[in-house]
Motif scaffolding. Structure first.
Motif, PDB file in Angstrom:
ATOM      1  N   LEU A  43       0.829  -1.207   0.000  1.00 18.66           N
ATOM      2  CA  LEU A  43       0.000   0.000   0.000  1.00 18.66           C
ATOM      3  C   LEU A  43       0.863   1.255   0.000  1.00 18.66           C
ATOM      4  N   THR A  59      -8.278  -1.070  -3.197  1.00 12.03           N
ATOM      5  CA  THR A  59      -9.473  -0.857  -2.388  1.00 12.03           C
ATOM      6  C   THR A  59      -9.735  -2.073  -1.505  1.00 12.03           C
ATOM      7  N   VAL A  62      -7.202  -2.223   1.503  1.00 15.72           N
ATOM      8  CA  VAL A  62      -7.570  -1.367   2.629  1.00 15.72           C
ATOM      9  C   VAL A  62      -8.714  -1.999   3.411  1.00 15.72           C
ATOM     10  N   SER A 111      -7.169   9.794  -1.428  1.00 13.81           N
ATOM     11  CA  SER A 111      -7.075   8.350  -1.216  1.00 13.81           C
ATOM     12  C   SER A 111      -6.388   8.029   0.108  1.00 13.81           C
ATOM     13  N   THR A 115      -7.934   6.370   3.791  1.00 20.23           N
ATOM     14  CA  THR A 115      -7.316   5.256   4.510  1.00 20.23           C
ATOM     15  C   THR A 115      -7.045   5.623   5.965  1.00 20.23           C
TER      16      THR A 115
END
Length: 231
Positions: A43, A59, A62, A111, A115
């Protein structure tokens, strides 16, 4: 390819539940912890060198990470081995936000912010995430006051980027005051410093940095509100 392999392994684990999880934990907890670590590395690699549109695998990664942290059995047996890695991951995400000067950085920041909000809403990480964000905001406010007093130039990029951290903090604190997550006492050094310096920051910066001052005031109100609820 290794990123996908670790993702699939962890997703199967979060979907298994029950006795399957305990059996896996007892026999292979080291491998599971390693997969979590590699997932975080994957990530972080994306966030440092993002490519859009965001892959569905990211996606899912996460989502799997959040499921691991919020699952009582998994977090107790596995994530206690990865807590320092998670804190390091959060620190790296914050630094990516603050240092990014690319023209399209706001898409990346959105983004990353999403997170961090998800991680910050997890009981295991909420206090450390909020303390980290408050520390960065405190440091920036101190630096901005110093440069303003001596009429020096300030870092425009960092000034623009600090609002992403303020927005993350606002979302996390609003979730608590609205009752969406359980209350937690943030009575730590960074919170006390923030509230202690709040009036001075607004007094010195409101004229030249009104938007930042408004955000600081809103965060102070939310911190005071959460403190009153605890009392």
């Amino acid at each position: 390819m290794q990123f996908l392999q670790h993702l699939l392994e962890l997703r199967k684990l979060t979907e298994a539940g029950g006795q399957t999880v305990f059996t896996k934990l007892e026999s292979d907890s080291g491998t599971i912890s390693n997969s979590v670590s590699r997932l975080l590395d994957g990530l972080l690699t994306f966030y440092k060198n993002p490519k859009f549109p965001v892959s569905n695998f990211l996606t899912q990664a996460v989502s799997v990470l959040i499921n691991l942290i919020t699952d009582t059995d998994l977090s107790n047996h596995v994530l206690k081995k990865c807590f320092e890695k998670l804190e390091e991951f959060n620190r790296n995400l914050v630094q990516i936000i603050l240092s990014n000067s690319n023209f399209n950085r706001f898409q990346v920041q959105y983004s990353i912010s999403h997170t961090l909000v998800l991680l910050g809403r997890c009981n295991l990480l909420r206090k450390s995430v909020i303390s980290l964000l408050l520390s960065e905001v405190n440091q920036f406010a101190d630096e901005l006051q110093q440069t303003h007093q001596i009429e020096a130039k300030y870092n425009v990029t960092q000034y623009e980027n600090i609002f992403s951290l303020c927005m993350i903090l606002e979302q996390l604190l609003q979730s608590e005051t609205e009752g969406n997550i359980s209350s937690l006492d943030y009575d730590g050094e960074e919170k006390n410093k923030f509230l202690h310096n709040l009036d001075q920051i607004i007094l010195h910066l409101a004229d030249d940095f009104p938007l930042f001052s408004v955000y600081i005031w809103r965060l102070g109100a939310l911190l005071n509100s959460s403190q009153m609820q605890i009392v």
